[in-house]
Design a protein around this motif. Sequence first.
Motif, PDB file in Angstrom:
ATOM      1  N   ASP A 105       4.485  14.840   6.362  1.00 29.54           N
ATOM      2  CA  ASP A 105       5.883  14.416   6.367  1.00 29.54           C
ATOM      3  C   ASP A 105       6.343  13.821   7.687  1.00 29.54           C
ATOM      4  O   ASP A 105       7.509  13.462   7.833  1.00 29.54           O
ATOM      5  CB  ASP A 105       6.785  15.594   5.996  1.00 29.54           C
ATOM      6  CG  ASP A 105       6.520  16.068   4.572  1.00 29.54           C
ATOM      7  OD1 ASP A 105       6.215  15.218   3.715  1.00 29.54           O
ATOM      8  OD2 ASP A 105       6.607  17.287   4.337  1.00 29.54           O
ATOM      9  N   SER A 106       5.449  13.713   8.654  1.00 28.88           N
ATOM     10  CA  SER A 106       5.823  13.188   9.966  1.00 28.88           C
ATOM     11  C   SER A 106       5.491  11.713  10.082  1.00 28.88           C
ATOM     12  O   SER A 106       4.523  11.232   9.501  1.00 28.88           O
ATOM     13  CB  SER A 106       5.068  13.945  11.068  1.00 28.88           C
ATOM     14  OG  SER A 106       5.459  15.287  11.092  1.00 28.88           O
ATOM     15  N   LEU A 107       6.306  11.025  10.848  1.00 26.46           N
ATOM     16  CA  LEU A 107       6.009   9.646  11.208  1.00 26.46           C
ATOM     17  C   LEU A 107       5.445   9.671  12.619  1.00 26.46           C
ATOM     18  O   LEU A 107       6.067  10.227  13.528  1.00 26.46           O
ATOM     19  CB  LEU A 107       7.265   8.781  11.161  1.00 26.46           C
ATOM     20  CG  LEU A 107       7.901   8.634   9.783  1.00 26.46           C
ATOM     21  CD1 LEU A 107       9.205   7.854   9.893  1.00 26.46           C
ATOM     22  CD2 LEU A 107       6.955   7.953   8.823  1.00 26.46           C
ATOM     23  N   VAL A 108       4.276   9.081  12.808  1.00 21.31           N
ATOM     24  CA  VAL A 108       3.598   9.133  14.100  1.00 21.31           C
ATOM     25  C   VAL A 108       3.218   7.715  14.504  1.00 21.31           C
ATOM     26  O   VAL A 108       2.630   6.972  13.721  1.00 21.31           O
ATOM     27  CB  VAL A 108       2.317  10.005  14.025  1.00 21.31           C
ATOM     28  CG1 VAL A 108       1.591  10.010  15.351  1.00 21.31           C
ATOM     29  CG2 VAL A 108       2.667  11.411  13.584  1.00 21.31           C
ATOM     30  N   LEU A 109       3.562   7.335  15.723  1.00 28.33           N
ATOM     31  CA  LEU A 109       3.108   6.078  16.298  1.00 28.33           C
ATOM     32  C   LEU A 109       1.992   6.439  17.269  1.00 28.33           C
ATOM     33  O   LEU A 109       2.228   7.118  18.266  1.00 28.33           O
ATOM     34  CB  LEU A 109       4.249   5.363  17.023  1.00 28.33           C
ATOM     35  CG  LEU A 109       3.893   4.055  17.716  1.00 28.33           C
ATOM     36  CD1 LEU A 109       3.364   3.036  16.708  1.00 28.33           C
ATOM     37  CD2 LEU A 109       5.102   3.509  18.444  1.00 28.33           C
ATOM     38  N   PHE A 132       0.858  -1.187   0.000  1.00 27.07           N
ATOM     39  CA  PHE A 132       0.000   0.000   0.000  1.00 27.07           C
ATOM     40  C   PHE A 132       0.900   1.244   0.000  1.00 27.07           C
ATOM     41  O   PHE A 132       1.039   1.925   1.007  1.00 27.07           O
ATOM     42  CB  PHE A 132      -0.936  -0.022   1.209  1.00 27.07           C
ATOM     43  CG  PHE A 132      -1.722  -1.300   1.315  1.00 27.07           C
ATOM     44  CD1 PHE A 132      -2.724  -1.591   0.406  1.00 27.07           C
ATOM     45  CD2 PHE A 132      -1.451  -2.219   2.313  1.00 27.07           C
ATOM     46  CE1 PHE A 132      -3.442  -2.772   0.491  1.00 27.07           C
ATOM     47  CE2 PHE A 132      -2.164  -3.396   2.408  1.00 27.07           C
ATOM     48  CZ  PHE A 132      -3.168  -3.675   1.491  1.00 27.07           C
ATOM     49  N   LEU A 133       1.477   1.538  -1.127  1.00 27.65           N
ATOM     50  CA  LEU A 133       2.537   2.546  -1.212  1.00 27.65           C
ATOM     51  C   LEU A 133       2.056   3.980  -0.990  1.00 27.65           C
ATOM     52  O   LEU A 133       2.850   4.836  -0.611  1.00 27.65           O
ATOM     53  CB  LEU A 133       3.236   2.448  -2.569  1.00 27.65           C
ATOM     54  CG  LEU A 133       3.886   1.098  -2.868  1.00 27.65           C
ATOM     55  CD1 LEU A 133       4.446   1.081  -4.281  1.00 27.65           C
ATOM     56  CD2 LEU A 133       4.977   0.790  -1.853  1.00 27.65           C
ATOM     57  N   THR A 134       0.799   4.250  -1.208  1.00 27.06           N
ATOM     58  CA  THR A 134       0.319   5.629  -1.118  1.00 27.06           C
ATOM     59  C   THR A 134      -0.550   5.897   0.103  1.00 27.06           C
ATOM     60  O   THR A 134      -1.118   6.979   0.214  1.00 27.06           O
ATOM     61  CB  THR A 134      -0.485   5.999  -2.383  1.00 27.06           C
ATOM     62  OG1 THR A 134      -1.617   5.127  -2.478  1.00 27.06           O
ATOM     63  CG2 THR A 134       0.379   5.873  -3.625  1.00 27.06           C
ATOM     64  N   VAL A 135      -0.645   4.968   1.018  1.00 21.54           N
ATOM     65  CA  VAL A 135      -1.520   5.175   2.175  1.00 21.54           C
ATOM     66  C   VAL A 135      -0.893   6.128   3.174  1.00 21.54           C
ATOM     67  O   VAL A 135       0.327   6.258   3.258  1.00 21.54           O
ATOM     68  CB  VAL A 135      -1.879   3.845   2.887  1.00 21.54           C
ATOM     69  CG1 VAL A 135      -2.593   2.896   1.950  1.00 21.54           C
ATOM     70  CG2 VAL A 135      -0.672   3.208   3.505  1.00 21.54           C
ATOM     71  N   ARG A 136      -1.750   6.801   3.938  1.00 23.63           N
ATOM     72  CA  ARG A 136      -1.269   7.709   4.971  1.00 23.63           C
ATOM     73  C   ARG A 136      -1.057   6.987   6.291  1.00 23.63           C
ATOM     74  O   ARG A 136      -0.201   7.371   7.067  1.00 23.63           O
ATOM     75  CB  ARG A 136      -2.271   8.834   5.180  1.00 23.63           C
ATOM     76  CG  ARG A 136      -2.361   9.779   4.018  1.00 23.63           C
ATOM     77  CD  ARG A 136      -3.299  10.908   4.349  1.00 23.63           C
ATOM     78  NE  ARG A 136      -3.454  11.779   3.198  1.00 23.63           N
ATOM     79  CZ  ARG A 136      -4.438  12.639   3.076  1.00 23.63           C
ATOM     80  NH1 ARG A 136      -5.332  12.756   4.020  1.00 23.63           N
ATOM     81  NH2 ARG A 136      -4.512  13.391   2.012  1.00 23.63           N
ATOM     82  N   PHE A 137      -1.869   5.969   6.561  1.00 26.45           N
ATOM     83  CA  PHE A 137      -1.806   5.285   7.844  1.00 26.45           C
ATOM     84  C   PHE A 137      -1.847   3.779   7.646  1.00 26.45           C
ATOM     85  O   PHE A 137      -2.582   3.275   6.815  1.00 26.45           O
ATOM     86  CB  PHE A 137      -2.986   5.688   8.743  1.00 26.45           C
ATOM     87  CG  PHE A 137      -2.984   7.148   9.095  1.00 26.45           C
ATOM     88  CD1 PHE A 137      -2.164   7.621  10.118  1.00 26.45           C
ATOM     89  CD2 PHE A 137      -3.775   8.042   8.418  1.00 26.45           C
ATOM     90  CE1 PHE A 137      -2.146   8.961  10.448  1.00 26.45           C
ATOM     91  CE2 PHE A 137      -3.775   9.394   8.732  1.00 26.45           C
ATOM     92  CZ  PHE A 137      -2.953   9.853   9.747  1.00 26.45           C
ATOM     93  N   VAL A 138      -1.067   3.081   8.447  1.00 26.15           N
ATOM     94  CA  VAL A 138      -1.081   1.617   8.501  1.00 26.15           C
ATOM     95  C   VAL A 138      -1.370   1.254   9.950  1.00 26.15           C
ATOM     96  O   VAL A 138      -0.789   1.827  10.875  1.00 26.15           O
ATOM     97  CB  VAL A 138       0.275   1.026   8.064  1.00 26.15           C
ATOM     98  CG1 VAL A 138       0.305  -0.477   8.293  1.00 26.15           C
ATOM     99  CG2 VAL A 138       0.563   1.358   6.610  1.00 26.15           C
ATOM    100  N   ALA A 139      -2.268   0.305  10.157  1.00 28.21           N
ATOM    101  CA  ALA A 139      -2.650  -0.067  11.514  1.00 28.21           C
ATOM    102  C   ALA A 139      -2.658  -1.582  11.665  1.00 28.21           C
ATOM    103  O   ALA A 139      -2.615  -2.321  10.685  1.00 28.21           O
ATOM    104  CB  ALA A 139      -4.029   0.487  11.850  1.00 28.21           C
TER     105      ALA A 139
END
Length: 142
Positions: A116-120, A82-89
């Motif tokens: 541009d941020s990576l958020v957990l 899923f190369l264009t997704v914003r979120f993976v859960a």
Amino acid sequence: PAFSSRRNAIRATWLATLPPSVVARFIVRAGRCHHSAAKFADSQEASADDVYAIASVCESERRDRGVILTIYEWMRYAVNTFLTVRFVARTDDDVWLDVASLQSYLRAVYRAYGKDSLVLAGGMLYSSWIEEATGESDHGFG
């Protein structure tokens, strides 16, 4: 593979209400390490569009290793598929997912942190297993 009834319950409830912008997959340990895993790999459900059968992780893998290996394989699969997704859960198969609330939450995260941020985000869970030489064991969750 032993929890196909849970997957069917999810398919019949909240999964059926997903908007087109949300994709869900069931990640199943399906390594051919013993008879029941081989049976799942050859089953009709293994070829379902919403199932990703992980051949590299045995269905019978120990709980302390199996969960970590499965999460790793899911993340590897997701970011490469899923190369264009914003979120993976990731969640367990015994969770009722309120998709509308989750989407609202993720939109707020996206607005706050930007593209541009990576958020957990989300709750963190740990588990431990201590086995004594006497054969007694203790486990904890938090």
